[in-house]
Design a protein around this motif. Structure first.
Motif, PDB file in Angstrom:
ATOM      1  N   VAL A   1       0.837  -1.197   0.000  1.00  0.00           N
ATOM      2  CA  VAL A   1       0.000   0.000   0.000  1.00  0.00           C
ATOM      3  C   VAL A   1       0.875   1.250   0.000  1.00  0.00           C
ATOM      4  N   TRP A   2       1.935   1.231   0.814  1.00  0.00           N
ATOM      5  CA  TRP A   2       2.858   2.368   0.848  1.00  0.00           C
ATOM      6  C   TRP A   2       3.445   2.622  -0.541  1.00  0.00           C
TER       7      TRP A   2
ATOM      8  N   ARG B   1       0.813   4.103  -2.786  1.00  0.00           N
ATOM      9  CA  ARG B   1       0.303   5.404  -2.367  1.00  0.00           C
ATOM     10  C   ARG B   1       1.388   6.480  -2.324  1.00  0.00           C
TER      11      ARG B   1
ATOM     12  N   ASP C   1       1.775   8.874   7.989  1.00  0.00           N
ATOM     13  CA  ASP C   1       1.400   8.169   6.763  1.00  0.00           C
ATOM     14  C   ASP C   1       1.368   6.665   6.998  1.00  0.00           C
TER      15      ASP C   1
ATOM     16  N   ILE D   1      -1.841   3.869   7.053  1.00  0.00           N
ATOM     17  CA  ILE D   1      -1.886   2.646   6.245  1.00  0.00           C
ATOM     18  C   ILE D   1      -2.158   1.428   7.123  1.00  0.00           C
TER      19      ILE D   1
ATOM     20  N   THR E   1      -8.118   5.132   4.133  1.00  0.00           N
ATOM     21  CA  THR E   1      -7.969   5.262   2.692  1.00  0.00           C
ATOM     22  C   THR E   1      -7.120   6.480   2.357  1.00  0.00           C
ATOM     23  N   GLU E   2      -6.662   6.546   1.116  1.00  0.00           N
ATOM     24  CA  GLU E   2      -5.791   7.642   0.702  1.00  0.00           C
ATOM     25  C   GLU E   2      -6.495   8.987   0.795  1.00  0.00           C
ATOM     26  N   ARG E   3      -7.809   9.003   0.574  1.00  0.00           N
ATOM     27  CA  ARG E   3      -8.554  10.260   0.596  1.00  0.00           C
ATOM     28  C   ARG E   3      -9.041  10.641   1.984  1.00  0.00           C
TER      29      ARG E   3
END
Length: 263
Positions: A21-22, A25, A187, A191, A196-198
Motif C-alpha cells: 500500500v505504501w 500510495r 502516513d 496505512i 484510505t488515501e482520501r
C-alpha cells in the motif's frame, strides 16, 4: 534527497500488505523494511536506527509511543511423536513436566506450574535462538511456547504445534520515538490503521497516539477495555478477525480445559 523511511519488524510479523500500500500510495517516498530480532526492536528505535517498529508487547514505553495492533494465539511446539500431537489443544498445566527450551520469563504461566525437576532441566539448557530450540524440540528433548506465526515461521516436518490454553495471547504493536516528528510516521500509521488515501489523517499529532492501548484511548477498546469492531483489519469493506485468533468453542466451559482429542 529525503532519506529512506526505515521500518523494522520482529519474527512472525508480516508487513507485506502495508508495504504494498505504501509503494502504491507514496511511490516517491522510499521505505526500507528490515527483519530484526525481538531484543533489538526497541533499541533500534531509541538509537535512531529505525523510524518505526512492528514489535511484540509488552515493551518499555519510556520515550516511545505504542499502538497495540492485534493478538496471536500461543502454541506449544513439540516433536511429531510427542503425545501432545494427538490433541487439538493442550492446557499449560499439562506441560508442567516438560523441559522448556527458552527463557521461562517469557512464559510465566509455565514457570508457575512447572515441577522442580522440569525447572532444573530447563535451567541447565544453554541459551538458543528459536530456530535452534525448534531443532532440539524435533529430537524430543523439550518444548517451546511461541506465538502461532513464529511456530509457522520455523515449521519443520518433524514437529507440530498446538494451541495452549492458560497462556496469555501474544500482542503485536507499532512503536516509534515520541520525539520523532517525521510526517511519514502518520502516513504509515494511516496505512496500518486501514485509512484510505482520501480519508483524513484523523490524528492531529503523533502525541495523541500515546494514550492508545489504555481503556478509552482509541485503540479499538471501549471504556471497559473490551474490544470493539475497530480492532479488526479492514479489507474490502469488512472487518476481519484478529490474526491468529482461535476458533470459538460451542457452549460455555468451566474449569480448566484439558487436552482434547483430535477428530
Amino acid at each position: 534527497m529525503t532519506h529512506p523511511f526505515r521500518v523494522e519488524f520482529v519474527p512472525g510479523v508480516t508487513p507485506d500488505k502495508w508495504l504494498r500500500v505504501w509503494g502504491a500510495r507514496l511511490p516517491q517516498s522510499p521505505l526500507e523494511a528490515f527483519p530484526v530480532e525481538d531484543v533489538d526492536a526497541a533499541t533500534h528505535l531509541r538509537d535512531g536506527s529505525a523510524s518505526m517498529a512492528l514489535l511484540r508487547l509488552p515493551v518499555d514505553r519510556e520515550g516511545l509511543h505504542v499502538i497495540p495492533l492485534y493478538e496471536e494465539v500461543p502454541v506449544v511446539v513439540v516433536s511429531k511423536e510427542h503425545v501432545v500431537a494427538a490433541f487439538d489443544e493442550v492446557h499449560v498445566a499439562d506441560l508442567a513436566e516438560e523441559v522448556l527450551l527458552q527463557d521461562p520469563a517469557h512464559v510465566p504461566e509455565w514457570a508457575e506450574i512447572a515441577t522442580d525437576d522440569a525447572r532444573e532441566r530447563t535451567a541447565a539448557m544453554p541459551p538458543m535462538t528459536t530456530k535452534q530450540a525448534v531443532s532440539v524440540v524435533a529430537s524430543g528433548s523439550g518444548i517451546v511456547i511461541v506465538p502461532m506465526s513464529v511456530a509457522r515461521l520455523h515449521h519443520r516436518k518433524d514437529v507440530v504445534h498446538r494451541p495452549v490454553v492458560g497462556v496469555a495471547p501474544s500482542r503485536v504493536g507499532l512503536a516509534w520515538r515520541d520525539d520523532d516528528e517525521d510526517p511519514r510516521i502518520e502516513d504509515f500509521i494511516g496505512i496500518v490503521r486501514g485509512r484510505t488515501e482520501r480519508s483524513s489523517r484523523g490524528v492531529a499529532s503523533a502525541a495523541s497516539h500515546a494514550g492508545e492501548g489504555q481503556p478509552g484511548g482509541g485503540n479499538g477498546r471501549d471504556a471497559g477495555g473490551r474490544h470493539t469492531p475497530s480492532d479488526g483489519r479492514q479489507e474490502r469493506g469488512r472487518t476481519l478477525p484478529q490474526r491468529g485468533a482461535a476458533p470459538r468453542r460451542r457452549g460455555a466451559s468451566s474449569g480448566r480445559t484439558r487436552r482434547r482429542g483430535r477428530r
